[in-house]
Design an enzyme around this catalytic site. Structure first.
Site, mmCIF file in Angstrom:
data_model
loop_
_atom_site.group_PDB
_atom_site.id
_atom_site.type_symbol
_atom_site.label_atom_id
_atom_site.label_comp_id
_atom_site.label_asym_id
_atom_site.label_seq_id
_atom_site.Cartn_x
_atom_site.Cartn_y
_atom_site.Cartn_z
ATOM 1 N N CYS A 71 0.843 -1.187 0.000
ATOM 2 C CA CYS A 71 0.000 0.000 0.000
ATOM 3 C C CYS A 71 0.883 1.244 0.000
ATOM 4 C CB CYS A 71 -0.916 -0.066 1.219
ATOM 5 S SG CYS A 71 -0.950 1.367 2.262
ATOM 6 N N HIS A 74 1.115 3.438 3.432
ATOM 7 C CA HIS A 74 1.800 2.997 4.651
ATOM 8 C C HIS A 74 3.009 2.102 4.381
ATOM 9 C CE1 HIS A 74 -2.447 3.814 5.867
ATOM 10 N NE2 HIS A 74 -1.842 4.382 6.897
ATOM 11 N N GLN A 112 -5.375 -0.402 -4.240
ATOM 12 C CA GLN A 112 -5.991 -1.581 -4.862
ATOM 13 C C GLN A 112 -6.798 -1.233 -6.114
ATOM 14 O OE1 GLN A 112 -7.885 -4.223 -2.035
ATOM 15 N NE2 GLN A 112 -9.117 -5.176 -3.627
ATOM 16 N N HIS A 140 -5.692 -5.892 3.862
ATOM 17 C CA HIS A 140 -4.738 -4.783 3.989
ATOM 18 C C HIS A 140 -4.155 -4.759 5.396
ATOM 19 C CE1 HIS A 140 -5.694 -2.440 0.216
ATOM 20 N NE2 HIS A 140 -6.567 -3.418 0.201
ATOM 21 N N CYS A 142 -2.202 -2.667 6.679
ATOM 22 C CA CYS A 142 -2.173 -1.329 7.283
ATOM 23 C C CYS A 142 -3.439 -1.101 8.099
ATOM 24 C CB CYS A 142 -2.004 -0.243 6.222
ATOM 25 S SG CYS A 142 -3.342 -0.152 5.030
HETATM 26 ZN ZN LIG Z 1 -2.445 1.681 3.740
#
Ligand SMILES: [Zn+2]
Length: 201
Positions: A71, A74, A112, A140, A142
């Site tokens: 991602c 993060h 995504q 995810h 994160c």
């Molecule tokens: Zn993230």
């Protein structure tokens, strides 16, 4: 990059010189280079010799393709399954190349929705099919690791183009085959599901 990781370790309150961490900067650099190797990949080279002219116009499906990405908000992993379908017009892509295309775009810093669209757009651009559909389901870290909105740490996104966008039966046939009919949000208008990790946190 190794100097940055050493600095990061120190800023986290660690001693970068202790035995267990001594080679960590080297390992982290190597890992990140691999996890972002999609930036250096040439999609035409990946598809080299794998585009074929055919007289075939039935739906082609490759489902349950494992993928791992990072991602971009993060730098934490999101990963899951990708399902790809297209209806050939005059050309097909060698089946083994579809997961390679997914890897090229997954091995970058991503969100995504963009990843989903890039895979669909690439297939559209390379073989001009009558339609292409991509659905991605991912967890995810994160969100799940940080305990934020736990119920939303699993996300489904979709990109529907051509026949998959215009023809509800074609779309449903695909969703039936990947068993996601009720789980994909936003499909009524064929838009990608609205989803974002907590980018501002
Ligand atoms: Zn993230």
């Amino acid at each position: 990059m190794q100097e940055l990781i050493r600095k990061l370790l120190a800023d986290l309150g660690e001693d970068p010189a202790r035995e267990g961490l001594r080679d960590t900067p080297k390992r982290v650099e190597k890992a990140y280079k691999f996890l972002t190797s999609g930036y250096d990949a040439d999609i035409d080279q990946v598809l080299n010799n794998a585009l074929f002219t055919v007289d075939y116009s039935e739906m082609v499906i490759v489902k349950d393709i494992d993928f791992y990405s990072l991602c971009e908000h993060h730098l934490l992993p999101f990963f899951g399954k990708c399902h790809v379908a297209y209806i050939p017009s005059t050309r097909v892509i060698g089946l083994s190349k579809i997961p390679r295309v997914v890897d090229v775009f997954a091995r970058r810093l991503q969100v995504q929705e963009r990843l989903t669209n890039q895979i669909a757009d690439t297939i559209r651009d390379k073989i001009a099919p009558l339609g292409v559909a991509v659905v991605m389901e991912a967890t995810h870290l994160c969100m799940s690791m940080r305990g934020v909105e736990k119920q939303n740490s699993f996300a489904v996104t979709s990109a529907m183009q051509g026949a998959f966008r215009n023809n509800a039966r074609t779309r449903m046939e695909f969703l039936e085959l990947i068993k996601l009919r009720s789980a994909v949000p936003g499909l009524r208008d064929s838009a990608a599901a609205r989803y974002e990790c907590v980018g501002e946190d």
